[in-house]
Design a protein around this motif. Structure first.
Motif, PDB file in Angstrom:
ATOM      1  N   VAL A  81       4.610  12.065  -3.122  1.00  0.00           N
ATOM      2  CA  VAL A  81       3.966  11.360  -2.017  1.00  0.00           C
ATOM      3  C   VAL A  81       2.903  12.251  -1.370  1.00  0.00           C
ATOM      4  CG1 VAL A  81       4.331  10.401   0.286  1.00  0.00           C
ATOM      5  CG2 VAL A  81       5.907   9.838  -1.575  1.00  0.00           C
ATOM      6  N   ALA A  82       3.194  13.557  -1.236  1.00  0.00           N
ATOM      7  CA  ALA A  82       2.198  14.485  -0.705  1.00  0.00           C
ATOM      8  C   ALA A  82       0.973  14.527  -1.605  1.00  0.00           C
ATOM      9  CB  ALA A  82       2.798  15.882  -0.561  1.00  0.00           C
ATOM     10  N   ALA A  97      -1.946   4.460  -6.337  1.00  0.00           N
ATOM     11  CA  ALA A  97      -1.276   4.548  -5.038  1.00  0.00           C
ATOM     12  C   ALA A  97      -2.229   5.081  -3.970  1.00  0.00           C
ATOM     13  CB  ALA A  97      -0.045   5.443  -5.143  1.00  0.00           C
ATOM     14  N   ALA A  98      -3.106   6.017  -4.335  1.00  0.00           N
ATOM     15  CA  ALA A  98      -4.080   6.540  -3.379  1.00  0.00           C
ATOM     16  C   ALA A  98      -5.065   5.445  -2.976  1.00  0.00           C
ATOM     17  CB  ALA A  98      -4.823   7.728  -3.983  1.00  0.00           C
ATOM     18  N   PRO A 107       0.785  -1.224   0.000  1.00  0.00           N
ATOM     19  CA  PRO A 107       0.000   0.000   0.000  1.00  0.00           C
ATOM     20  C   PRO A 107       0.821   1.280   0.000  1.00  0.00           C
ATOM     21  CG  PRO A 107      -0.005  -1.000   2.172  1.00  0.00           C
ATOM     22  CD  PRO A 107       0.644  -1.979   1.260  1.00  0.00           C
ATOM     23  N   GLY A 108       0.147   2.357  -0.462  1.00  0.00           N
ATOM     24  CA  GLY A 108       0.638   3.711  -0.295  1.00  0.00           C
ATOM     25  C   GLY A 108       1.936   4.041  -0.998  1.00  0.00           C
ATOM     26  N   VAL A 109       2.868   4.594  -0.222  1.00  0.00           N
ATOM     27  CA  VAL A 109       4.115   5.119  -0.762  1.00  0.00           C
ATOM     28  C   VAL A 109       4.917   4.047  -1.490  1.00  0.00           C
ATOM     29  CG1 VAL A 109       6.322   6.126  -0.139  1.00  0.00           C
ATOM     30  CG2 VAL A 109       4.237   6.930   0.971  1.00  0.00           C
ATOM     31  N   SER A 110       5.017   2.850  -0.910  1.00  0.00           N
ATOM     32  CA  SER A 110       5.816   1.791  -1.535  1.00  0.00           C
ATOM     33  C   SER A 110       5.293   1.449  -2.921  1.00  0.00           C
ATOM     34  CB  SER A 110       5.830   0.544  -0.654  1.00  0.00           C
ATOM     35  OG  SER A 110       6.441   0.817   0.589  1.00  0.00           O
ATOM     36  N   SER A 111       3.972   1.356  -3.045  1.00  0.00           N
ATOM     37  CA  SER A 111       3.414   1.011  -4.349  1.00  0.00           C
ATOM     38  C   SER A 111       3.669   2.114  -5.353  1.00  0.00           C
ATOM     39  CB  SER A 111       1.912   0.730  -4.227  1.00  0.00           C
ATOM     40  OG  SER A 111       1.191   1.907  -3.926  1.00  0.00           O
ATOM     41  N   PHE A 112       3.658   3.383  -4.922  1.00  0.00           N
ATOM     42  CA  PHE A 112       3.928   4.479  -5.847  1.00  0.00           C
ATOM     43  C   PHE A 112       5.308   4.328  -6.470  1.00  0.00           C
ATOM     44  CE2 PHE A 112       5.818   8.499  -6.966  1.00  0.00           C
ATOM     45  CZ  PHE A 112       4.821   9.112  -7.719  1.00  0.00           C
ATOM     46  N   HIS A 113       6.314   4.103  -5.657  1.00  0.00           N
ATOM     47  CA  HIS A 113       7.682   4.019  -6.169  1.00  0.00           C
ATOM     48  C   HIS A 113       7.851   2.829  -7.103  1.00  0.00           C
ATOM     49  CE1 HIS A 113       8.964   7.320  -3.732  1.00  0.00           C
ATOM     50  NE2 HIS A 113       8.644   6.712  -2.606  1.00  0.00           N
ATOM     51  N   GLU A 114       7.240   1.711  -6.786  1.00  0.00           N
ATOM     52  CA  GLU A 114       7.355   0.534  -7.645  1.00  0.00           C
ATOM     53  C   GLU A 114       6.665   0.778  -8.980  1.00  0.00           C
ATOM     54  OE1 GLU A 114       8.168  -3.220  -9.181  1.00  0.00           O
ATOM     55  OE2 GLU A 114       9.096  -2.036  -7.579  1.00  0.00           O
ATOM     56  N   MET A 115       5.480   1.333  -8.961  1.00  0.00           N
ATOM     57  CA  MET A 115       4.778   1.622 -10.210  1.00  0.00           C
ATOM     58  C   MET A 115       5.531   2.645 -11.045  1.00  0.00           C
ATOM     59  SD  MET A 115       0.702   1.654  -9.287  1.00  0.00           S
ATOM     60  CE  MET A 115       0.849   2.659  -7.802  1.00  0.00           C
ATOM     61  N   TRP A 116       6.077   3.654 -10.386  1.00  0.00           N
ATOM     62  CA  TRP A 116       6.823   4.689 -11.116  1.00  0.00           C
ATOM     63  C   TRP A 116       8.039   4.081 -11.806  1.00  0.00           C
ATOM     64  CZ3 TRP A 116       4.890   9.147 -12.379  1.00  0.00           C
ATOM     65  CH2 TRP A 116       5.723  10.133 -12.909  1.00  0.00           C
ATOM     66  N   ARG A 117       8.711   3.178 -11.119  1.00  0.00           N
ATOM     67  CA  ARG A 117       9.875   2.516 -11.713  1.00  0.00           C
ATOM     68  C   ARG A 117       9.467   1.692 -12.936  1.00  0.00           C
ATOM     69  NH1 ARG A 117      11.967  -2.209 -12.008  1.00  0.00           N
ATOM     70  NH2 ARG A 117      10.298  -3.128 -10.744  1.00  0.00           N
ATOM     71  N   GLN A 118       8.377   0.977 -12.841  1.00  0.00           N
ATOM     72  CA  GLN A 118       7.918   0.151 -13.965  1.00  0.00           C
ATOM     73  C   GLN A 118       7.566   1.004 -15.182  1.00  0.00           C
ATOM     74  OE1 GLN A 118       4.557  -1.888 -12.335  1.00  0.00           O
ATOM     75  NE2 GLN A 118       5.772  -3.281 -11.065  1.00  0.00           N
ATOM     76  N   LEU A 119       6.860   2.078 -14.935  1.00  0.00           N
ATOM     77  CA  LEU A 119       6.374   2.907 -16.035  1.00  0.00           C
ATOM     78  C   LEU A 119       7.478   3.745 -16.674  1.00  0.00           C
ATOM     79  CD1 LEU A 119       3.614   3.356 -17.358  1.00  0.00           C
ATOM     80  CD2 LEU A 119       3.245   5.267 -15.794  1.00  0.00           C
TER      81      LEU A 119
END
Length: 422
Positions: free
Chosen positions: A406-407, A113-114, A15-27
């Motif tokens: 993240v904000a 991520a939200a 959830p949350g912040v961790s998923s954002f960074h992983e998705m951003w890396r993939q994309l």
């Protein structure tokens, strides 16, 4: 609306912040040019297909219902949208030529991520929630922005869509069919829009207002009226080395003078005007052109200022064309009037983000068009902006810090919780 709470899957990505960074890396790897460092994700092309596959994977990983609508837009649904009053968030994944990483994708990644953040909080939705990837928002391939949302809202007719072609002469229907989507389904989708109670689009700010105010997140007030005009200067092709200057009908000259006129008119009106695309025929180094075609993009805070700029540019173009024995045709290819985002929804976002602190969230206008603006005539829409310290957009230099991203995710999660869990 009330009703039975809608459960989230408990085996979705971290959830949350961790998923954002992983998705951003993939994309980040999809469609990036090794030469420019920018992105080339054009509608219905190879990189776009990879982005669409990525979106579907994210939807299915969260146990959401996946669908592609009649115009090629992708949706992920938590709960049944047929219940109505759905809350939708998302943006787009395509890019301008050599565009930045954030314009569009930040809104899509932040949406997922939200949703993950709300899972961490144990949120219980009482309204359907949708995540959307609108197709061909930038208009880089077919020359018209927000094709997917325009078609859905009925702002672009089927006939107009079928006439859109890319630089290679491939029509929009041909490109869609080659990508596996049936162009025979294109058209307005009022039933879908009637099911949406609110659409909130998160986007990187395309300017420095938040950086100057020191705020990480802001709320959009309005989108400036804007449009695209095509200027066709037609002269006479001839030999660059043997034709006397006095005998020339060179369309490049009035075009160049018109570019300078656009800058002057924009400065006088407090607006912006840009000739950013040009096509030349026969396009030979040793040949005087027979045709110079330039596209004007102009935007202003109000309609009167925009009209003043465009009319001033058009008049200058005619005068310069006449002086050089060149003919001129001007055609408006697209136009979007001023968009005032739904005031009640905007105020509700401000209330949610202020929370118990009483903090004032900055509200700012923008000169950039968005899918939220296209949908605003049919659905209550709002936008969140994330700080961009460079102010640069449509460029590899487009940027937002990890903390600000993240904000933005947190702000979007707060908004979705306030709108869909009440």
């Amino acid at each position: 609306m009330g009703g039975t709470p809608i459960a989230l899957r408990n085996d979705c990505p971290q959830p949350g912040v961790s998923s954002f960074h992983e998705m951003w890396r993939q994309l980040a790897r999809i469609g990036r040019s090794s030469e420019s460092g920018g992105y080339r994700r054009f509608a219905w092309g190879g990189a776009d297909a990879e982005c669409r596959e990525w979106f579907e994977e994210q939807v299915r990983a969260r146990g959401l219902a996946y669908e592609v609508d009649r115009n090629g837009n992708q949706w992920g649904w938590l709960g049944d949208p047929a219940r109505g009053d759905a809350v939708v968030t998302g943006s787009h994944l395509d890019s301008v030529p050599d565009g930045g990483a954030f314009d569009g994708p930040l809104g899509v990644v932040s949406a997922f991520a939200a949703l993950d953040e709300l899972l961490r909080r144990g949120a219980r939705f009482t309204k359907p929630l949708g995540v959307v990837n609108f197709g061909d928002e930038e208009g880089a391939r077919f020359g018209l922005a927000c094709v997917g949302s325009r078609l859905t809202a009925g702002a672009l007719t089927v006939e107009q869509a079928h006439r859109l072609t890319d630089a290679d002469g491939i029509t929009l229907p041909q490109a869609m069919e080659a990508a596996g989507h049936d162009p025979g389904t294109l058209g307005p989708d009022p039933e879908r829009l009637d099911r949406i109670g609110a659409f909130v689009e998160l986007h990187v700010e395309q300017g420095r207002a938040l950086d100057l105010s020191g705020d990480r997140v802001g709320i959009a007030s309005a989108i400036w009226p804007h449009g695209r005009w095509r200027f066709d200067f037609r002269g006479e092709a001839n030999h660059a080395g043997t034709t006397r200057l006095t005998d020339r009908r060179d369309p490049m000259l009035p075009y160049a003078e018109t570019v300078l006129a656009a800058r002057r008119e924009a400065e006088l009106a407090g607006a912006v005007a840009t000739f950013g695309k040009i096509a030349v025929e026969p396009n030979g180094v040793n040949a005087i052109p027979s045709l110079v075609r330039g596209w004007l993009d102009s935007r202003a805070a109000d309609q009167e200022s925009l009209d003043t700029v465009v009319e001033g540019v058009r008049k200058a173009a005619r005068d310069h064309a006449r002086q050089h024995g060149v003919t001129l045709d001007v055609e408006r290819e697209s136009f979007t009037p001023v968009v005032e985002f739904d005031h009640a929804l905007r105020d509700e976002l401000a209330r949610i983000l202020a929370g118990d602190t009483g903090r004032t969230v900055p509200v700012l206008g923008t000169g950039a068009g968005h899918d939220a603006g296209i949908l605003s005539g049919r659905v209550p829409t709002a936008m969140l902006f994330v700080r961009n310290p460079t102010g640069v957009s449509h460029s590899p230099a487009e940027y937002a810090t990890e903390d600000d991203c993240v904000a933005g995710v947190t702000a979007l999660a707060d908004v979705l919780e306030g709108l869909a869990c009440t």
